[in-house]
Design an enzyme around this catalytic site. Structure first.
Site, PDB file in Angstrom:
ATOM      1  N   GLU A 260     -43.833   6.089  -4.544  1.00 14.58           N
ATOM      2  CA  GLU A 260     -44.190   7.351  -3.873  1.00 14.58           C
ATOM      3  C   GLU A 260     -45.693   7.596  -3.928  1.00 14.58           C
ATOM      4  OE1 GLU A 260     -44.370  11.014  -5.652  1.00 14.58           O
ATOM      5  OE2 GLU A 260     -43.279  10.480  -7.490  1.00 14.58           O
TER       6      GLU A 260
ATOM      7  N   LYS B 228     -39.245  16.018 -16.851  1.00 14.40           N
ATOM      8  CA  LYS B 228     -40.075  16.737 -17.824  1.00 14.40           C
ATOM      9  C   LYS B 228     -39.416  18.047 -18.191  1.00 14.40           C
ATOM     10  CE  LYS B 228     -44.749  15.586 -16.508  1.00 14.40           C
ATOM     11  NZ  LYS B 228     -44.648  14.922 -15.218  1.00 14.40           N
TER      12      LYS B 228
HETATM   13  N1  PSU Z   1     -42.864  15.188 -11.564  1.00 18.05           N
HETATM   14  C1  PSU Z   1     -43.796  14.435 -12.177  1.00 18.05           C
HETATM   15  N2  PSU Z   1     -44.792  13.868 -11.452  1.00 18.05           N
HETATM   16  C2  PSU Z   1     -44.866  14.037 -10.098  1.00 18.05           C
HETATM   17  C3  PSU Z   1     -43.865  14.828  -9.452  1.00 18.05           C
HETATM   18  C4  PSU Z   1     -42.894  15.375 -10.223  1.00 18.05           C
HETATM   19  O1  PSU Z   1     -43.732  14.256 -13.378  1.00 18.05           O
HETATM   20  O2  PSU Z   1     -45.800  13.506  -9.468  1.00 18.05           O
HETATM   21  C5  PSU Z   1     -43.909  14.984  -7.962  1.00 18.05           C
HETATM   22  C6  PSU Z   1     -42.945  13.975  -7.311  1.00 18.05           C
HETATM   23  O3  PSU Z   1     -43.517  13.538  -6.104  1.00 18.05           O
HETATM   24  C7  PSU Z   1     -41.721  14.810  -7.041  1.00 18.05           C
HETATM   25  C8  PSU Z   1     -42.344  16.140  -6.686  1.00 18.05           C
HETATM   26  O4  PSU Z   1     -40.920  14.330  -5.979  1.00 18.05           O
HETATM   27  O5  PSU Z   1     -43.424  16.276  -7.590  1.00 18.05           O
HETATM   28  C9  PSU Z   1     -41.371  17.277  -6.810  1.00 18.05           C
HETATM   29  O6  PSU Z   1     -41.951  18.442  -6.338  1.00 18.05           O
HETATM   30  P1  PSU Z   1     -41.083  19.769  -6.257  1.00 18.05           P
HETATM   31  O7  PSU Z   1     -40.802  20.166  -7.662  1.00 18.05           O
HETATM   32  O8  PSU Z   1     -42.002  20.743  -5.552  1.00 18.05           O
HETATM   33  O9  PSU Z   1     -39.869  19.460  -5.468  1.00 18.05           O
END
Ligand code: PSU
Ligand code: MN
Length: 309
Positions: free
Chosen positions: A26, A160
């Site tokens: 990603e 996390k």
């Molecule tokens: N958690 C991490 N690192 C990240 C992300 C999440 O530890 O880089 C990023 C990923 O791309 C994940 C996105 O798909 O955040 C999720 O965002 P949201 O919580 O807004 O859906």
């Protein structure tokens, strides 16, 4: 109806055409997950790890409105330094294309594009999930609903504790997503090897995981699979240290009213600052570790596919 075909890099096109192993990666982790230059160094080293383990890396992004699977070094460098790049989940892709924007794609968008390109395995750091306080905010990442409907296998280091881990596991159960811990019983918590919550399943080899993928898809589930790979022991952080840092970051976000798609990037950046770079070091180690496992799974899966098993 038109079916979109993302533009493949020559390396990815060749691997797919010959039935070789490919690992999707990603790009929100590059644009919104890590600071420059660690984001670029990590993106490049993760690609190297994938190649060293026998697969072709396919970093996915939107570049000036074009859906891209496999980026050139120069493009990775531009994404890593660009200001104001969009964070695109699956629902944002069409508008980014119309507006000719460049976007880092989240886990949900990467799954969707990997599937369109015919890539079965995807490595990342952490997936999004159910946020703490979701009973008030309803903040649940689209990554979870995408896992319920797109058949990509996602290798992560768990989630996390910026998230509510118990609720995230409940939601994955509702979405019929198998959650498999690799070589462990506990579902890992990203910076630490244990979350205190058991994963649904444990498998101990990439070959077993590939076999489970084949059968899962043969059953016609349509859902993805989540592989939770604990951070290497040597890189894991002390729970007391990182839990306190995360709690501070979550409190600050609530005080400032940060929400919606800004919340996760805000928390990641604050945890990096508050931990004085300790969290970043751990993050890099676990992403590389996930890339290695994903490549091994992709190699095993490609072998099963070729054998018609
Ligand atoms: N958690 C991490 N690192 C990240 C992300 C999440 O530890 O880089 C990023 C990923 O791309 C994940 C996105 O798909 O955040 C999720 O965002 P949201 O919580 O807004 O859906
Ligand atoms: Mn959200």
């Amino acid at each position: 109806m038109i079916v979109l075909k993302p533009k493949l890099s020559p390396e990815v096109a060749e691997a797919l055409a010959s039935g070789g192993a490919v690992v999707a990666l990603e790009s929100t982790i590059i644009t919104h997950g890590m600071p420059y230059p660690a984001n670029l160094e990590t993106a490049l080293s993760v690609e190297t790890v994938v190649r060293e383990n026998g697969a072709a890396p396919a970093t996915i992004a939107v570049i000036e409105g074009e859906l891209r699977v496999g980026l050139e070094r120069r493009e990775l460098g531009e994404l890593a330094q660009a200001e104001g790049v969009v964070k695109a989940s699956g629902r944002d892709l069409a508008v980014a294309m119309v507006k000719k924007q460049s976007a880092g794609v989240t886990v949900s968008a990467t799954m969707l594009l990997a599937d369109l390109a015919g890539i079965d395995v995807f490595a990342t750091g952490g997936v999004g999930g159910v946020h703490r306080g979701a009973e008030q905010t309803f903040d649940i990442s689209a990554d979870l609903t995408e896992l319920g409907r797109t058949k990509t296998t996602v290798v992560c280091a768990g989630v996390k504790s910026i998230l509510d881990i118990a609720k995230t596991l409940e939601y994955l159960e509702t979405q019929r997503v198998p959650v498999i811990a690799y070589g462990a019983d506990d579902f890992p918590a990203f910076f630490t090897r244990k979350s205190g919550h058991k994963a649904d399943h444990r498998l101990d080899t990439p070959e077993e995981i590939a076999a489970a993928m084949r059968l899962h898809h043969a059953l016609g589930s349509g859902a993805g699979i989540l592989i939770a790979n604990p951070i290497p022991e040597a890189a894991a952080l002390a729970p007391e240290f990182i839990d306190g840092t995360i709690a501070d970051a979550v409190r600050e976000a609530a005080e400032r009213g940060v929400g919606r798609k800004e919340l996760t990037p805000f928390l990641l950046a604050r945890i990096d600052e508050l931990s004085k770079g300790e969290s970043l070091k751990a993050n890099i180690a676990l992403v590389r570790n996930n890339a290695e496992l994903a490549a091994k799974i992709a190699v095993a899966y490609a072998a099963l596919k070729k054998a018609g098993k």
